[in-house]
Design a protein around this motif. Structure first.
Motif, mmCIF file in Angstrom:
data_model
loop_
_atom_site.group_PDB
_atom_site.id
_atom_site.type_symbol
_atom_site.label_atom_id
_atom_site.label_comp_id
_atom_site.label_asym_id
_atom_site.label_seq_id
_atom_site.Cartn_x
_atom_site.Cartn_y
_atom_site.Cartn_z
ATOM 1 N N LYS A 17 2.012 7.264 54.294
ATOM 2 C CA LYS A 17 2.681 6.451 54.908
ATOM 3 C C LYS A 17 4.351 7.091 54.773
ATOM 4 N N GLN A 21 6.973 7.774 57.847
ATOM 5 C CA GLN A 21 8.300 7.239 57.962
ATOM 6 C C GLN A 21 9.225 8.661 58.229
ATOM 7 N N LYS A 161 4.796 -0.839 55.337
ATOM 8 C CA LYS A 161 5.703 0.505 54.917
ATOM 9 C C LYS A 161 6.696 -0.042 54.034
#
Length: 314
Positions: A17, A21, A161
């Motif tokens: 994740k 990002q 997230k």
């Protein structure tokens, strides 16, 4: 960390994740009864509220995602699974068509915009409450109290997230914990105000994880729920479109000639493989003339309407 969560696999999931990002600013079906019906939006002032718990799948995959193409031609919808789901080096004939159309006329570019690659996230989701159940008389058709596959847009993934990447205030693995330390996700979905064309879209901005932790049941109940989870890779594999189907779609759109030569020298899933839902790792496809690919940006807008069309296509 809770006994229900595998720490090593969760840490690896968070690492993925984090990589996603880092790339955020870089622009580059066959649905079953196991899939939760796409949550509907309320009004611009009154949200429709749903509640549930994200759960890792039996292989401890927390969430996954797939790419697809879906567009309307006349009164007919076309759906094509994108092989770039498995590896961006894989060949996707619809991506190739889209790239070529972007180099054409304004009409071609408009069609390419409709056909371009879209993304959808998936996870196991135990449904604590679904307001639509109040309008369903048959108990077996109600969603509350069942684990389903939840397909969700980037806007919901962003909420996940946030909890993973905020080291100070984020809930971390607790958002996937079915036990006492776990936190439900509360979907509060409004409708946006109509745009210039009178179109409204789902607004997920008020959705968030509950700040109060709770278990989704007793240990015995949780064990039963965890035994009924779905393998995400199996589900995504079941969405694959066969080579025959792709050819049929492109011929009906008079676009087949654009990629005919490429398709003839590239391997894609055959009809038999799709029906068997093979869950083995997909081999990379043979790439074609990478220098010609423009890598058209993915569609990142909300596509709940498309998912409802998929439900109608079952």
């Amino acid at each position: 960390m809770s006994k229900w969560i595998d720490k090593n696999l969760f840490d690896k999931y968070v690492e993925n994740k984090e990589k996603e990002q880092e790339n955020t600013n870089k622009t580059f079906i066959k649905r079953t009864e196991n899939v939760w019906q796409t949550p509907a939006a309320g009004t611009a002032t009154q949200p429709e509220i749903y509640e549930g718990r994200f759960l890792p799948d039996p292989e401890n995959v927390f969430t996954s995602k797939y790419y697809y193409h879906m567009w309307k031609s006349g009164d007919k919808w076309h759906f094509a699974f994108c092989q770039k789901t498995w590896d961006f080096n894989n060949y996707c004939p619809v991506c190739s068509v889209t790239n070529k159309l972007y180099m054409g006329t304004s009409k071609d570019k408009s069609l390419a915009g409709n056909m371009k690659r879209k993304v959808r996230h998936v996870s196991n989701f135990y449904i604590v409450s679904d307001p639509r159940d109040s309008r369903i008389s048959e108990p077996e058709k109600k969603a509350t109290g069942k684990n389903k596959i939840y397909e969700f847009p980037d806007k919901v993934d962003a909420k996940i997230k946030l909890q993973l990447l905020d080291k100070n205030e984020g809930l971390g693995s607790d958002i996937f914990d079915p036990g006492d330390d776990g936190h439900n996700f509360i979907l509060r979905i409004k409708s946006t105000k109509p745009d210039a064309n009178g179109k409204t879209y789902p607004d997920y901005s008020d959705s968030d994880f509950s700040r109060k932790s709770s278990a989704i049941g007793t240990d015995k109940q949780i064990k039963d729920i965890m035994e009924k989870r779905y393998n995400l890779n199996t589900y995504i594999k079941s969405l694959e479109t066969s080579k025959e189907q792709i050819v049929e779609i492109l011929k009906s759109e008079m676009l087949y000639e654009l990629v005919k030569d490429e398709l003839q020298k590239t391997s894609l899933p055959e009809e038999k493989e799709v029906k068997e839902v093979n869950v083995k790792k997909v081999d990379n496809e043979t790439p074609v003339d990478k220098k010609e690919e423009l890598d058209v940006p993915d569609s990142i807008g909300d596509d709940d309407d498309l998912l409802r069309e998929l439900e109608n296509m079952k």
